[in-house]
Motif scaffolding. Structure first.
Motif, PDB file in Angstrom:
ATOM      1  N   VAL A  79     -22.683 -22.271  22.414  1.00 11.96           N
ATOM      2  CA  VAL A  79     -23.486 -21.264  23.414  1.00 11.96           C
ATOM      3  C   VAL A  79     -24.125 -20.443  22.513  1.00 11.96           C
ATOM      4  O   VAL A  79     -23.782 -19.865  21.429  1.00 11.96           O
ATOM      5  CB  VAL A  79     -22.423 -20.329  24.292  1.00 11.96           C
ATOM      6  N   VAL A  80     -25.492 -20.209  23.092  1.00 14.97           N
ATOM      7  CA  VAL A  80     -26.437 -19.202  22.420  1.00 14.97           C
ATOM      8  C   VAL A  80     -26.854 -18.362  23.454  1.00 14.97           C
ATOM      9  O   VAL A  80     -27.298 -18.594  24.624  1.00 14.97           O
ATOM     10  CB  VAL A  80     -27.553 -19.784  21.722  1.00 14.97           C
ATOM     11  N   GLU A  81     -26.434 -16.939  23.145  1.00 17.24           N
ATOM     12  CA  GLU A  81     -26.798 -15.866  24.148  1.00 17.24           C
ATOM     13  C   GLU A  81     -28.141 -14.862  23.210  1.00 17.24           C
ATOM     14  O   GLU A  81     -27.692 -14.553  21.984  1.00 17.24           O
ATOM     15  CB  GLU A  81     -25.699 -15.104  24.435  1.00 17.24           C
ATOM     16  N   LEU A  88     -28.772  -8.850  27.598  1.00 18.74           N
ATOM     17  CA  LEU A  88     -28.783 -10.216  27.746  1.00 18.74           C
ATOM     18  C   LEU A  88     -30.106 -10.994  28.493  1.00 18.74           C
ATOM     19  O   LEU A  88     -30.078 -10.707  29.647  1.00 18.74           O
ATOM     20  CB  LEU A  88     -27.475 -10.795  28.356  1.00 18.74           C
ATOM     21  N   THR A  89     -30.772 -11.667  27.675  1.00 19.44           N
ATOM     22  CA  THR A  89     -32.119 -12.233  28.448  1.00 19.44           C
ATOM     23  C   THR A  89     -31.998 -13.636  28.702  1.00 19.44           C
ATOM     24  O   THR A  89     -32.904 -14.159  29.398  1.00 19.44           O
ATOM     25  CB  THR A  89     -33.415 -11.945  27.451  1.00 19.44           C
ATOM     26  N   GLN A  90     -31.110 -14.619  27.648  1.00 21.16           N
ATOM     27  CA  GLN A  90     -31.243 -15.865  28.004  1.00 21.16           C
ATOM     28  C   GLN A  90     -29.882 -16.438  27.483  1.00 21.16           C
ATOM     29  O   GLN A  90     -29.200 -15.907  26.487  1.00 21.16           O
ATOM     30  CB  GLN A  90     -32.156 -16.631  27.062  1.00 21.16           C
ATOM     31  N   THR A  91     -29.245 -17.454  27.976  1.00 20.01           N
ATOM     32  CA  THR A  91     -27.938 -18.135  27.868  1.00 20.01           C
ATOM     33  C   THR A  91     -28.291 -19.729  27.718  1.00 20.01           C
ATOM     34  O   THR A  91     -28.846 -20.127  28.606  1.00 20.01           O
ATOM     35  CB  THR A  91     -26.823 -17.987  28.622  1.00 20.01           C
ATOM     36  N   LEU A  92     -27.748 -20.165  26.523  1.00 23.09           N
ATOM     37  CA  LEU A  92     -28.182 -21.717  26.563  1.00 23.09           C
ATOM     38  C   LEU A  92     -26.916 -22.241  26.163  1.00 23.09           C
ATOM     39  O   LEU A  92     -26.060 -21.807  25.403  1.00 23.09           O
ATOM     40  CB  LEU A  92     -29.211 -21.845  25.397  1.00 23.09           C
ATOM     41  N   LYS A  93     -26.400 -23.401  26.891  1.00 26.80           N
ATOM     42  CA  LYS A  93     -25.327 -24.064  26.699  1.00 26.80           C
ATOM     43  C   LYS A  93     -25.349 -25.366  26.073  1.00 26.80           C
ATOM     44  O   LYS A  93     -26.113 -26.309  26.852  1.00 26.80           O
ATOM     45  CB  LYS A  93     -24.477 -23.965  27.996  1.00 26.80           C
ATOM     46  N   GLY A  94     -24.560 -25.831  25.230  1.00 24.77           N
ATOM     47  CA  GLY A  94     -24.783 -27.440  24.815  1.00 24.77           C
ATOM     48  C   GLY A  94     -25.824 -27.605  23.501  1.00 24.77           C
ATOM     49  O   GLY A  94     -26.886 -27.022  23.781  1.00 24.77           O
ATOM     50  N   ASN A  95     -25.629 -28.248  22.478  1.00 19.47           N
ATOM     51  CA  ASN A  95     -26.226 -28.555  21.257  1.00 19.47           C
ATOM     52  C   ASN A  95     -27.631 -29.025  21.744  1.00 19.47           C
ATOM     53  O   ASN A  95     -28.582 -28.461  21.332  1.00 19.47           O
ATOM     54  CB  ASN A  95     -25.750 -28.938  20.133  1.00 19.47           C
ATOM     55  N   GLU A  96     -27.573 -30.132  22.779  1.00 21.47           N
ATOM     56  CA  GLU A  96     -28.951 -30.651  23.086  1.00 21.47           C
ATOM     57  C   GLU A  96     -29.751 -30.001  23.701  1.00 21.47           C
ATOM     58  O   GLU A  96     -30.857 -29.484  23.527  1.00 21.47           O
ATOM     59  CB  GLU A  96     -28.539 -31.891  24.071  1.00 21.47           C
ATOM     60  N   ASN A  97     -29.314 -29.056  24.811  1.00 20.63           N
ATOM     61  CA  ASN A  97     -30.319 -27.857  25.417  1.00 20.63           C
ATOM     62  C   ASN A  97     -30.538 -26.881  24.701  1.00 20.63           C
ATOM     63  O   ASN A  97     -31.751 -26.443  24.633  1.00 20.63           O
ATOM     64  CB  ASN A  97     -29.324 -27.387  26.485  1.00 20.63           C
ATOM     65  N   ILE A  98     -29.569 -26.217  23.641  1.00 17.44           N
ATOM     66  CA  ILE A  98     -30.060 -25.533  22.361  1.00 17.44           C
ATOM     67  C   ILE A  98     -31.106 -25.837  21.830  1.00 17.44           C
ATOM     68  O   ILE A  98     -32.409 -25.343  21.471  1.00 17.44           O
ATOM     69  CB  ILE A  98     -28.919 -24.913  21.745  1.00 17.44           C
ATOM     70  N   GLY A  99     -31.139 -27.273  21.191  1.00 19.94           N
ATOM     71  CA  GLY A  99     -32.169 -27.693  20.317  1.00 19.94           C
ATOM     72  C   GLY A  99     -33.365 -27.863  21.273  1.00 19.94           C
ATOM     73  O   GLY A  99     -34.688 -27.801  20.488  1.00 19.94           O
ATOM     74  N   LYS A 100     -33.353 -28.247  22.355  1.00 21.77           N
ATOM     75  CA  LYS A 100     -34.705 -28.786  23.198  1.00 21.77           C
ATOM     76  C   LYS A 100     -35.241 -27.326  23.441  1.00 21.77           C
ATOM     77  O   LYS A 100     -36.539 -27.093  23.339  1.00 21.77           O
ATOM     78  CB  LYS A 100     -34.196 -29.288  24.565  1.00 21.77           C
ATOM     79  N   ALA A 101     -34.599 -26.173  23.831  1.00 20.93           N
ATOM     80  CA  ALA A 101     -35.176 -24.914  23.924  1.00 20.93           C
ATOM     81  C   ALA A 101     -35.944 -24.346  22.718  1.00 20.93           C
ATOM     82  O   ALA A 101     -37.000 -23.783  22.762  1.00 20.93           O
ATOM     83  CB  ALA A 101     -34.108 -24.037  24.693  1.00 20.93           C
ATOM     84  N   PHE A 102     -35.075 -24.476  21.586  1.00 27.46           N
ATOM     85  CA  PHE A 102     -35.574 -24.063  20.564  1.00 27.46           C
ATOM     86  C   PHE A 102     -36.774 -24.662  20.184  1.00 27.46           C
ATOM     87  O   PHE A 102     -37.903 -24.191  19.777  1.00 27.46           O
ATOM     88  CB  PHE A 102     -34.691 -24.154  19.276  1.00 27.46           C
TER      89      PHE A 102
END
Length: 187
Positions: A79-81, A88-102
């Motif tokens: 999880v990345v917050e 808090l402006t964004q929460t990302l869950k799961g390494n695949e979603n985190i990598g894609k968002a980044f």
């Protein structure tokens, strides 16, 4: 002089415990009697170095604008917050979603540059937590076609897990504490 001698001796002791040969002319045996470092301390030092490399690798992959490579730096259920001005402006869950968002964000930047600073890590078996500071510079083209430079002070509050022989980020709170945006004057 004393500090550099101490640092050299410490590096040689760590290196000897990791199977690395000392520099020509230096002998680990001559250093060992001066400072005895238990194997548990060597492991702690090695773990802290590995976590520091994890943080630095994250920044280097960002500078390369390669968020997809960052996927492997997080646990599958990470999880990345993101916090801006304490909110808090964004929460990302799961390494695949985190990598894609980044990756999606990084692709919008012309230049990405991280400088990592101080870091404190607390180890607890196969888990750890830490705080690290980062100075980020982004150069990008805004909607009006102007080249802009944004510099941001970031504090990462992380939880790490040792899995499959390496340290990974399990939970990250990224605090974007301040930011300055100005027209870019460079070339």
């Amino acid at each position: 002089m004393k500090k550099s001698c101490f640092l050299m001796m410490t590096a040689m002791i760590i290196a000897s415990g990791m199977g690395i040969q000392p520099a020509i002319g230096a002998t680990v045996e001559a250093v060992k009697p001066a400072i005895a470092v238990p194997d548990t301390d060597r492991k702690s030092i090695a773990d802290k170095i590995a976590i520091r490399e994890l943080i630095d690798t994250f920044s280097i992959e960002a500078d390369n604008k390669d968020g997809i490579s960052q996927i492997d730096l997080f646990t599958k259920d990470a999880v990345v917050e993101n916090y801006n001005n304490g909110k808090l402006t964004q929460t990302l869950k799961g390494n695949e979603n985190i990598g894609k968002a980044f990756d999606d964000f990084l692709k919008t930047q012309d230049v990405v540059y991280h400088i990592n600073g101080q870091q404190v890590i607390h180890l607890n078996g196969n888990k750890a937590d830490g705080i690290s500071y980062c100075f980020v510079t982004l150069i990008y083209t805004d909607k009006e076609g102007k080249t802009m430079k944004r510099q941001t002070g970031v504090r990462y509050v992380d939880d790490y897990v040792f899995q499959n022989g390496r340290w990974l980020i399990a939970h990250r709170k990224a605090y974007f504490n301040w930011s300055e945006q100005v027209p870019y004057q460079g070339g």
